[in-house]
Design an enzyme around this catalytic site. Structure first.
Site, PDB file in Angstrom:
ATOM      1  N   CYS A 107      -7.154  33.480  45.478  1.00  0.00           N
ATOM      2  CA  CYS A 107      -6.917  33.539  46.926  1.00  0.00           C
ATOM      3  C   CYS A 107      -7.714  34.630  47.641  1.00  0.00           C
ATOM      4  CB  CYS A 107      -5.430  33.765  47.208  1.00  0.00           C
ATOM      5  SG  CYS A 107      -4.320  32.562  46.465  1.00  0.00           S
ATOM      6  N   HIS A 159      -3.774  37.715  53.555  1.00  0.00           N
ATOM      7  CA  HIS A 159      -4.005  38.106  52.153  1.00  0.00           C
ATOM      8  C   HIS A 159      -5.288  38.898  51.932  1.00  0.00           C
ATOM      9  CE1 HIS A 159      -3.072  36.825  47.718  1.00  0.00           C
ATOM     10  NE2 HIS A 159      -2.775  38.090  47.982  1.00  0.00           N
TER      11      HIS A 159
END
Length: 584
Positions: A76, A137
């Site tokens: 990610c 993130h």
């Protein structure tokens, strides 16, 4: 005379305004959908017959489907950094040298450096309204909890509403934890050692073989109690301290509630479009789905043929449809480039604590999230722009999620930065049919910090060569993933190194089942030689940069911890209900 001067001035102003308005209309809007952990085998347009994704399929039928679209990283954090900057994550320090390749805590000091230029920054300078709704993130703060050096608003977004870190099992009570291995190493193993030591000392003292002072027993018991207290504190506080929603720089819900979460974020995205319909805009709708913990609203729970994963995927597809409908209602569809993709392949090792499969499908491809077999990096890639991009086109050329950066920048009229290497390539020649060949002759596949594989699509050939310098050790043997460690790792005993590298021709062997040899491929050594030279040239372009995912940058720092209610770490508030979901 004065009247003539005023008239000329007025005409110039009118011409300037008309020109500015014409320029604004000639530039497209951008809606970029980014799924989390969605496999290439999940959408119907990529062959799934049982998971219902009519809106993603609609995008594909009305636009272009990329069948060799690649994430720049199979994890990610680095993948999203590459997507936003058009650069391999190693160039920005967003590639870990340890086993932990992503951010796990909101109070970490690492993140996407302010010196990096995102496509949102470029578009903002061109007068675009920009928003990121959903998952970020890529870090939050550096030195104190209010500097927000890594925050979306520091990277070109005018508006942010979403989760600053990531969705984890630990965010949803009863869904298990991602820290099982850490608990074993840091809690249960030390407690076992302490327990065995206490028992041994007690026996030796009882037998009169060793004089053991009471302080020794006290110290060991105190240490065991301290470890247990720290474990209980972690379990109690992790969710409120890391699983929260923000609106711009303010916490809006802590801890985050999954109730109608996708619907709330979708409604906010729709409002952003409605409020900015008269100006050029960039919307990045970055879904929390289908990363675990899986969730879906009552309208979708239990409705799919694939359990909780299918429910979440179908709700995400519904959200895509809602945004497409808003574009139609605002009559903006023909002037909006829409992109749908996933940050990496499906997480094949994902199982619930009850043994249910919580990962998606990577179709025919080997591997998945956290490794560079095709299943980990080959992701859905769909683009639509009516009247500009041919409907129903399928392109089987290597493309990358890094390509969105130069594509968006050029269409918006923003010059690319000249002080850094941009690894992405403009997709429009391919999408318009002006070119039949990818502008990527070589692509480099990193496993965190380590160059894992090279892909070569020679200009005069249909072959697509892929050479692995090392491959992950799947476990148990014969499995299609690293089930014993939950994800595959990138170095040490977790990988097998190959000399010569493992070579495949993906044009003939997309499943990566049959590595080539000098016997089966007459030009074996020449091909590997050319790929090694390309890797060497690429490596020479890298510069030393601070490691944003070093241990010092990823650990929890109490002075960076954000809390909406008080400094007591209770951290309970719900301003989502108080403020509604209105965006700017």
């Amino acid at each position: 005379m004065a009247a003539q001067v005023k008239m000329r001035t007025l005409l110039l102003v009118i011409l300037f305004l008309c020109g500015a308005r014409s320029r604004a209309k000639s530039r497209p809007n951008f809606v970029l959908f980014m799924a989390d952990d969605l496999g290439i085998g999940d959408p119907g347009c990529y062959g799934n017959k049982t998971l219902r994704t009519p809106n993603i399929d609609r995008l594909a039928s009305e636009g272009v489907k990329l069948t060799q679209h690649l994430a720049a990283s199979p994890l990610c954090t680095p993948s999203r950094a590459a997507f936003l900057t058009g650069r391999y994550p190693i160039r920005s320090g967003m590639a870990s040298q340890s086993q932990v390749g992503v951010f796990l805590f909101s109070a970490s000091s690492g993140g996407l450096p302010r010196s990096e230029i995102t496509f949102a920054k470029l578009l903002k300078t061109e007068g675009y309204s920009t928003a990121l709704i959903g998952k970020w993130h890529l870090g939050t703060s550096c030195h104190n909890r209010t500097d927000f050096c890594h925050h979306p608003l520091s990277h070109g977004f005018d508006y942010f509403h979403g989760l600053p870190v990531t969705n984890l099992r630990d965010c949803k009570p009863g869904d298990g934890t991602v820290f099982t291995a850490a608990f074993q190493l840091l809690v249960f193993s030390p407690l076992q050692v302490i327990g065995i030591t206490l028992l041994t000392l007690a026996v030796l003292k009882y037998l009169g073989l060793l004089r053991v002072p009471p302080a020794a027993f006290f110290c060991l018991l105190f240490l065991a109690a301290l470890i247990l207290v720290l474990l209980l504190a972690f379990l109690h506080y992790f969710r409120p301290l890391n699983c929260f929603l923000m609106r711009d720089h303010d916490i809006s819900q802590q801890p985050m509630s999954y109730d109608n979460l996708t619907q709330r974020l979708t409604a906010d995205a729709a409002q952003f479009l409605q409020r900015n319909a008269e100006t050029p805009f960039l919307l990045v709708l970055s879904y929390l789905q289908v990363h675990t913990a899986l969730f879906s609203s009552e309208d979708f729970a239990g409705k799919s043929k694939h359990g909780a994963y299918g429910d979440a995927a179908e709700e995400m597809d519904w959200s895509v449809g809602q945004i497409l409908d808003v574009l139609d209602e605002l009559k903006l569809a023909n002037n909006t480039l829409v992109y749908f993709s996933s940050d990496q392949g499906a997480h094949v090792e994902e199982m619930s604590i009850r043994g249910e499969v919580h990962g998606g499908s990577n179709g025919i491809y080997k591997g998945g999230k956290a490794n560079n077999w095709e299943g980990g990096i080959r992701v859905p890639g769909v683009l639509r722009w009516p009247g500009v991009i041919q409907a129903g086109l399928e392109i089987d050329e290597p493309t990358s999620n890094m390509d969105i950066f130069p594509t968006v920048a050029k269409l918006a009229g923003a010059p690319l930065p000249e002080d850094r290497i941009i690894d992405g390539r403009d997709l429009m020649p391919l999408l318009r049919g002006e070119s039949q060949h990818s502008d990527h002759e070589f692509l480099f596949h990193y496993c965190n910090f380590y160059l894992n594989a090279v892909r070569w699509h020679p200009r005069n050939s249909t072959s697509i060569w892929k050479a692995f310098f090392f491959t992950p050790n799947f476990s148990p043997e014969g499995a299609n993933g690293c089930f014993s460690t939950h994800v595959c790792f990138c170095h040490g005993r977790h990988v097998t190194y190959h000399d010569p590298p493992l070579l495949f021709d993906l044009s003939k062997d997309p499943r990566e089942r049959n590595p080539l040899t000098p016997t089966s491929e007459p030009q074996f050594r020449e091909i590997l030689g050319a790929m090694q030279q390309a890797a060497d040239r690429h490596t020479e372009t890298l510069r030393d940069v601070p490691n944003q995912l070093s241990l010092g940058n990823i650990i929890w720092k109490p002075w960076l911890q954000m809390c909406c209610s008080s400094p007591s770490l209770s951290c309970q508030c719900d301003r989502e209900k108080q403020d509604g979901t209105g965006s700017r």
